[in-house]
Every structure is written in C-alpha cells, then in structure tokens.
Design a protein around this motif. Structure first.
Motif, short mmCIF file in Angstrom:
data_model
loop_
_atom_site.label_atom_id
_atom_site.label_comp_id
_atom_site.label_asym_id
_atom_site.label_seq_id
_atom_site.Cartn_x
_atom_site.Cartn_y
_atom_site.Cartn_z
N VAL A 81 6.69 49.78 8.90
CA VAL A 81 7.81 49.63 7.92
C VAL A 81 9.30 49.95 8.65
N THR A 82 10.08 48.71 8.46
CA THR A 82 11.44 49.04 9.18
C THR A 82 12.39 49.05 7.79
N VAL A 97 1.27 48.94 -0.80
CA VAL A 97 2.50 48.38 0.03
C VAL A 97 3.62 49.38 -0.52
N LEU A 98 3.68 49.24 -1.84
CA LEU A 98 5.08 49.80 -2.49
C LEU A 98 4.89 51.65 -1.99
N ALA A 99 3.73 52.09 -2.17
CA ALA A 99 3.76 53.53 -1.72
C ALA A 99 4.39 53.76 -0.48
N ALA A 100 4.01 52.90 0.41
CA ALA A 100 4.35 53.01 2.00
C ALA A 100 6.00 52.81 2.14
N THR A 101 6.21 51.73 1.20
CA THR A 101 7.83 51.34 1.76
C THR A 101 8.67 52.45 0.76
N LEU A 102 8.25 53.02 -0.19
CA LEU A 102 9.12 53.86 -1.12
C LEU A 102 9.13 55.23 -0.44
N ALA A 103 8.47 55.47 0.78
CA ALA A 103 8.57 56.74 1.62
C ALA A 103 9.89 56.51 2.32
N PRO A 190 15.65 51.84 -5.98
CA PRO A 190 16.17 52.76 -6.80
C PRO A 190 15.46 53.79 -6.93
N GLU A 191 16.10 54.83 -7.55
CA GLU A 191 15.32 56.16 -7.70
C GLU A 191 14.99 56.21 -9.46
N ARG A 192 16.16 55.67 -10.14
CA ARG A 192 15.79 55.64 -11.49
C ARG A 192 16.34 54.35 -12.10
N VAL A 193 15.97 53.80 -13.11
CA VAL A 193 16.33 52.63 -13.86
C VAL A 193 16.35 52.78 -15.15
#
Length: 376
Positions: A81-82, A97-103, A190-193
C-alpha cells in the motif's frame, strides 16, 4: 500442481443452473495456475479451459464450468500500500483491500456496494459503484495487471504494456485469461460522510438529478410509487449538494457507510432469502434513452416479480476506458435484483421478464451487465 478438491462450485449466487466442475483447484501461487493451463486434459474430459472463480457471486452461471474451477481465494495477499496505489492478489475481497488501505487513510476510488466480492471477479465484470459517475468503473482504475494467459504464460500488462491484453482482461469475464494480481489506484479516504435522500416522481427526473448533482457517491432505486436518490458527501461538514431537496440526512463513519449492506445481508440470510435463486436482470442503457425503458419495465413489474428481497437499482455513470464492457459513454445501470421468494413469481417467469428487458435494452443501444461471456 496444487491440491485438487471438490466443493460447492457447481452453483453460484444466482442458483439458476448447476454445472459440476471436473475438479476444483485452490492454488497458492501463480505458478500453479500456469501449470493448470499447461497440463493436458485427462482422456475423455470435456475440452474446457480452467475457469477462475472468486466468491461465486455471479447470477447467470458465469463462474461455472464442467472443466477445472480455479478457486482464487487461495491468492488473497495485500502486497503493498502506497500513497497512490495498492497491489493485491485477485482473490482478495474488496473488504480486505479496504481494511488494508484505510490503515493509511486511503481507499480505492470506486467500491462495490457489497464488499464481499473478489477484486478479480469485479474487474472481470467491470465493477460499477456509487462513485462511478466521477471515477468510472473499478476496471477503469486499474494501473497494472498480472495474469496467466490461456497458453500458461505469466505476464504483466497495463495501458502502455501489452495494452490489448490489458483491455481484454478488464470486463472480459475471465475468458481472456486469469487475472492474478492488480495494482489499483488509491485516493484519500474520508473519516465521516453525510448521506442525503431525495424522492422523484419519474425515472427521467432521477436520471437528470444524478447527472447534475455534485456528490462523491450517487445511487438510485426505483420504488413501488417513486424513485429514490441518495447523494453522499465525503465531508461531514458540508452542505447539501446544490439543487437537491433532501427529505432526510444521515451522518455515518465512512467504514459504516462502506459496509452499509451487511445488516441487510445478515437479515436475508436469517430469513432464508440469501440462499434462494436470484434471477437478476441487469442492463446498461444510454442515458438519453434510459428513462423510457425503465418506466416501461417498472409499469409491468410488481412486488411478486421482484421477490421479498428484490431491489431495483438505477445508477447513472461514466464507464471509463473499458472496451470489453461495450457501454455508452454516458450510461445508466438498470438492475432488477430479483429473488425467487416463496409465493412470488416462478424462476421461469422472472427469466422471461429479464429476456424482455434485454430486448428493450438492445433496441436502444444498451448491453447486458455483466457482459455476456464468450464460450469457454
């Protein structure tokens, strides 16, 4: 050669047909997939190429074969992840994938509504999401692919390297080779929507609103008496999109928003609806001709035609550069996600209604979604 085993790969989520594979293989390396294509078929076996299968969420038997089924979930590593990309195995799910990138506070630009689908599976179909009006399909956001060709070669392709193979794999329904790894574009997460909901009286009004509103995520549904639009802003401090008259607004964490279907899926599983046949009918229509097809179809569609868990989606989007999809540049996804619930229409009747939809779509320049796969 990898271990050979048998599992439930004889059916898919659609449960419209059964096609038992000769064998199911769950490779742990790309070299094992390459070996499958190089091995001669056993004497008397049907001459079918090995076919990749992710989570088996296809609805028309696209992931079924009477040859060798390749269970891609054995290849599910998130490699890197870059800031601008993530490199993942094709068997990884979008949830993983999302769990890895949100980190890293990053995310793929386009996510599927349902996250428990594999990267290779949705890239092979194209992958339409709520942000596709801005970023195109998921397949349009691929920077590079690794794949195994039908000759067993392990190759890398991109828009500038083996571009013809790159275009053939994206939305190629797994019949042009096996996607084994993908480099996917990332953007800031984003953090919140804020999620706004509005109602419209007609398909034409809904489609027009989807085309003019400025929002990070836009989706629509056809209801029994009206059309519902959801416009989501990736900024919890923002004002409603200009020109929108929402009837309500909801603030969510981004993770809750991205995984918003999980409670519904759990309920459908509990009720037994998830395991029933799903005769889905999905088409991509030219935006200028979509409203008439949608209105005509909805006029003859009752709750019994959809089933208890049935949903009708209407989503205007831009496909991006994905030639195999065959979609117009300004497109509308019209999807009748039917469930053959007890007491509702029979599967055969739902399939006949889908055939009418495909004919109407073709008459205005539309195409089926996912694309019809070539013969294996």
């Amino acid at each position: 050669m990898p271990n050979v085993q048998r599992d439930n790969a004889s059916c898919d989520f659609g449960r419209l047909s059964t096609r038992p594979p000769r064998s199911v293989v769950r490779p742990s390396s790309v070299a094992e997939i390459s070996a499958l294509f190089r091995e001669p078929a056993p004497q008397g076996a049907l001459d079918a190429l090995p076919l990749p299968r992710g989570c088996g969420h296809s609805s028309r038997g696209e992931s079924l074969t009477d040859g060798i089924a390749i269970d891609m979930r054995g290849l599910a590593t998130i490699h890197e992840v870059t800031d601008d990309r993530v490199v993942v195995d094709a068997g990884a799910t979008w949830r993983e994938v999302l769990a890895a990138t949100l980190a890293y506070q990053r995310m793929p630009p386009v996510l599927t509504d349902y996250l428990d689908l594999t990267v290779g599976g949705t890239l092979s179909a194209a992958g339409i999401g709520g942000a596709s009006h801005i970023h195109g399909t998921q397949a349009a956001n691929v920077m590079e692919l690794e794949a195994v060709t039908h000759a067993g070669q392990i190759v890398t392709c991109s828009p500038t390297r083996r571009s013809r193979l790159f275009d053939a794999l994206r939305s190629g329904m797994g019949r042009q080779g096996v996607i084994t790894k993908a480099s996917l574009r990332l953007i800031e997460a984003p953090e919140r929507v804020l999620s706004y909901r509005a109602l419209y009286d007609s398909a034409a009004e809904l489609i027009a609103a989807q085309g003019r509103l400025v929002a990070d995520h836009i989706s629509g549904q056809a209801k029994s008496s009206d059309f519902e639009l959801k416009a989501v802003l990736y900024d919890a401090g923002g004002a409603p999109p200009e020109g929108l008259s929402p009837i309500d607004v909801e603030e969510l964490t981004f993770t809750d928003f991205a995984d918003r279907l999980s409670p519904d899926v759990e309920k459908l599983i509990e009720l037994g609806e998830w395991g029933l046949p799903h005769p889905w009918g999905q088409v991509i229509l030219p935006a200028a001709r979509a409203a008439a097809v949608i209105e005509q179809t909805m006029a003859e569609t009752t709750s019994a035609d959809l089933g208890f868990g049935g949903v009708v989606l209407v989503k205007r989007f831009t496909p991006g550069s994905v030639p195999m999809l065959g979609a117009p540049s300004d497109a509308v996804l019209f999807a009748l996600l039917r469930t053959a619930s007890p007491g509702c229409r029979a599967v055969s009747e739902m399939l006949l209604a889908n055939d009418r939809l495909y004919q109407r779509a073709a008459a205005v320049g539309g195409v089926p979604y996912p694309p019809r796969p070539l013969s294996n």
